[in-house]
Scaffold this motif. Structure first.
Motif, PDB file in Angstrom:
ATOM      1  N   HIS A  26      22.890 -45.643  -8.236  1.00  0.00           N
ATOM      2  CA  HIS A  26      23.493 -46.558  -7.276  1.00  0.00           C
ATOM      3  C   HIS A  26      24.300 -45.883  -6.166  1.00  0.00           C
ATOM      4  CE1 HIS A  26      27.539 -46.112  -8.981  1.00  0.00           C
ATOM      5  NE2 HIS A  26      26.988 -46.169 -10.184  1.00  0.00           N
ATOM      6  N   SER A  32      25.477 -50.102 -11.445  1.00  0.00           N
ATOM      7  CA  SER A  32      24.075 -50.419 -11.712  1.00  0.00           C
ATOM      8  C   SER A  32      23.740 -51.871 -11.375  1.00  0.00           C
ATOM      9  CB  SER A  32      23.756 -50.149 -13.185  1.00  0.00           C
ATOM     10  OG  SER A  32      24.621 -50.888 -14.035  1.00  0.00           O
ATOM     11  N   ALA A  50      18.999 -48.523 -15.281  1.00  0.00           N
ATOM     12  CA  ALA A  50      19.973 -48.374 -14.196  1.00  0.00           C
ATOM     13  C   ALA A  50      21.276 -47.841 -14.777  1.00  0.00           C
ATOM     14  CB  ALA A  50      20.202 -49.708 -13.493  1.00  0.00           C
TER      15      ALA A  50
END
Length: 260
Positions: A26, A32, A50
């Motif tokens: 990110h 995330s 993520a």
């Protein structure tokens, strides 16, 4: 879920299942969660992983270790812990610089890299006055909303994405705040990216004020051989939130060619 690597616990959000994996990194100040709209469109076909970077989201916030090398070590540790055998790295902004640093190591299992409104592999051209402004950018709800509307976006984002981003930016650790501004932005991997030997896709916002299109054309694209390029019209820097459907479609097509 939490994954322990390099002596810290990193928060990882997973969606979907199977052997076709996308690993998402990110933007500075987010978590995330910024990828939620993108992974929603991909989790039917791909396993989406993520990661909250150290000092961000629900991950641990050590006092040191915020160089890009450290962030790349963390991602590599998560990949090893989850025993991912074949995957595509997807990085946004700071996450894009981290993805480039990791991909330059030619880790086993890497099949491709997608850079979404990515920071340069080399040092960012930021003066000290701008660095001081960045340090204040996430100091309050009002300042964050101002930055969203006047710097980060070129088009509206959803109320939920805005609320999530404000929450994540307010809880950004001092280590990550100072680490990215004073260390990560200065780190230079411009020579190492020549080692990247997998296909690269670059997704850029036409009116990105943070990593402008002209900088992408002059400093990012030349680093790679025949990169796949996508420019999203009337979009700014927060592409995962401004254009989640478009980004998911592009990533889906890119990954389909690489993850058999």
């Amino acid at each position: 879920m939490k994954v322990t690597t390099n002596g810290i616990n990193l928060n990882v959000r997973a969606a979907g299942s199977g052997d076709k994996v996308l690993v998402f990194l990110h933007f500075w100040g987010a978590s995330s969660r910024e990828w939620s709209g993108v992974t929603e469109g991909l989790s039917g076909k791909y396993r989406c992983i993520a990661i909250d970077a150290r000092g961000s989201g629900d991950s641990d916030a050590p006092s040191t270790g915020y160089a890009i090398k450290d962030l790349a070590d963390d991602v590599q540790g998560v990949i090893a812990a989850l025993k991912l055998k074949s995957y595509v790295l997807v990085g946004h902004s700071m996450g894009g610089k981290t993805a480039q640093a990791l991909a330059a190591r030619r880790p086993e299992g890497l099949r491709g890299v997608a850079l979404v409104a990515s920071s340069l592999a080399g040092p960012l051209q930021i003066g000290q006055e701008q660095r001081e402004q960045m340090k204040r950018a996430y100091s309050s709800q009002d300042s964050i909303n101002f930055v969203i509307d006047n710097v980060l976006t070129g088009s509206p984002i959803s109320k939920k994405d805005r609320e999530n981003f404000v929450t994540d930016a307010l809880r950004l650790s001092p280590g990550m705040r100072e680490g990215w501004i004073e260390v990560g932005t200065r780190d230079d991997f411009s020579k190492e990216v020549a080692n990247i030997n997998v296909p690269v896709a670059v997704i850029a916002g036409e009116i990105d004020k943070v990593d402008p299109l002209e900088v992408v054309k002059s400093h990012v694209l030349p680093s790679f051989k025949d990169p796949e390029v996508h420019v999203l019209k009337n979009k700014g820097h927060l592409l995962p939130m401004e254009a989640p459907i478009e980004v998911a479609e592009i990533l889906g097509r890119f990954a389909a060619k690489l993850l058999a």
